[in-house]
Design a protein around this motif. Structure first.
Motif, PDB file in Angstrom:
ATOM      1  N   ASN A 159     -30.420 -22.181 -16.097  1.00 54.73           N
ATOM      2  CA  ASN A 159     -29.594 -21.704 -14.997  1.00 54.73           C
ATOM      3  C   ASN A 159     -28.619 -22.790 -14.552  1.00 54.73           C
ATOM      4  N   ARG A 186     -27.280 -19.439 -18.506  1.00 55.72           N
ATOM      5  CA  ARG A 186     -26.948 -18.455 -17.486  1.00 55.72           C
ATOM      6  C   ARG A 186     -26.087 -19.120 -16.404  1.00 55.72           C
ATOM      7  N   ALA A 231     -28.627 -10.653 -14.926  1.00 50.24           N
ATOM      8  CA  ALA A 231     -27.601 -11.245 -15.778  1.00 50.24           C
ATOM      9  C   ALA A 231     -26.994 -10.249 -16.753  1.00 50.24           C
ATOM     10  N   GLY A 244     -25.536 -15.870 -20.309  1.00 50.26           N
ATOM     11  CA  GLY A 244     -25.806 -14.887 -19.274  1.00 50.26           C
ATOM     12  C   GLY A 244     -24.917 -15.160 -18.074  1.00 50.26           C
ATOM     13  N   ILE A 246     -24.465 -14.188 -14.029  1.00 48.75           N
ATOM     14  CA  ILE A 246     -24.986 -13.549 -12.829  1.00 48.75           C
ATOM     15  C   ILE A 246     -23.874 -13.560 -11.800  1.00 48.75           C
TER      16      ILE A 246
END
Length: 326
Positions: A159, A186, A231, A244, A246
């Motif tokens: 992340n 992500r 995501a 990914g 988000i």
């Protein structure tokens, strides 16, 4: 089975369960001044966690993400993983961690039943990592990611909160990193919370702009599974890893919502940016209260809104992301 479903026909197969709001990092977008302890707090016990997980599983939830704060700050974190993973009906157990304990403990987590792991890593530059997180632990986190693969995880999700003027220039470095490594990188759009208005205005980067770049470069979007997180995931034939995105400010972001949150203090939160939490703790003292607990969950869902109100600048009661597990 009476499934968890709201007035908009959304079903909730995914529980984000916070077990502590304590964190030892001081990330600029979450706890820039560090964790401020409140001696009155009593986080969910292992038995309470079992009761919550069983109630959700009995109503169709099949995925649990154990969050924080930093969940591995709990001394019984491995026991929590085992308790959740052994619950009938739970098919996937995940966690999100800042990674500082992964190198030494991730193999134990895997043996306890952890299926998936997300690691927060906001820069590939050790100095920028230190600046954003307040901790000089870049090499420890990277060693933890390597240890996760050694422990048997086929993919690690990483992340990264992209912030203008800090790490937004590292997109090329991140892409080079995942070209030959099974990492789902992500990018999380910076979100406005009650204590972060000024930071949001200064550093927000639109996720949609990154999506445009990816599509232009030949990345293709994957179909979303019913218990996936929020995501939008992209793959490319030349890359082992994935991307990914988000993007909570994207149109229809909430239309596919499939997750509910329980805080480390035992409150149900229908939305990360909701106005209140529904107390569950009085019903977590014995297995005999499961029917009443399930009834309260169903009744609470009647108040879930169609969408958050971030576009209007309303972040609800959430002071920072660590408070209810992000």
């Amino acid at each position: 089975m009476l499934e968890l479903q709201d007035a908009f026909a959304r079903k909730f197969h995914y529980l984000r369960l916070s077990v502590t709001d304590v964190c030892n990092f001081r990330c600029q977008y979450c706890l820039p001044d560090g964790y401020r302890p409140d001696g009155r707090k009593s986080f969910l016990t292992l038995d309470e966690i079992r009761h919550i997980t069983r109630a959700f599983a009995a109503m169709g939830t099949n995925k649990v993400r154990i969050t924080g704060g930093e969940p591995s700050m709990r001394r019984d974190f491995t026991d929590i993983i085992e308790a959740v993973a052994s619950t009938p009906g739970i098919r996937k157990v995940a966690t999100t961690t800042n990674g500082y304990r992964m190198a030494e403990r991730v193999a134990d987590w895997r043996s306890a039943g952890l299926d998936a792991i997300n690691v927060s890593l906001d820069s590939l530059d050790p100095r920028m990592f230190h600046q954003i997180t307040g901790q000089n632990r870049f090499h420890e986190v990277m060693a933890g990611i390597d240890a996760a693969f050694t422990a048997g995880f086929e993919q690690v999700k990483v992340n990264t909160v992209l912030m203008r003027g800090l790490n937004d220039g590292e997109l090329g470095e991140f892409l080079a990193w995942i070209k030959s490594s099974p990492i789902q990188l992500r990018f999380i759009e910076l979100m406005q919370t009650g204590e972060m208005d000024e930071l949001f205005e200064r550093h927000h980067v639109r996720g949609a702009a990154i999506k445009e770049k990816l599509l232009e470069a030949g990345w293709q979007q994957r179909v979303r599974a019913h218990n996936d997180g929020p995501a939008e995931v992209f793959w490319h034939a030349d890359y082992v890893g994935e991307i990914g995105l988000i993007m909570p400010y994207a149109q229809d972001f909430c239309a596919s919502c499939n997750r509910l949150r329980v805080s480390a203090l035992g409150k149900l939160h229908l939305c990360l940016f909701g106005e209140y939490g529904v107390d569950l703790r009085d019903l977590l003292q014995s297995p005999g209260q499961q029917a009443a607990l399930q009834r309260r969950l169903r009744e609470a869902l009647a108040d879930k809104k169609a969408t958050h109100f971030l576009h209007q600048g309303h972040s609800g009661m959430t002071p920072h992301l660590a408070s209810i597990g992000g």
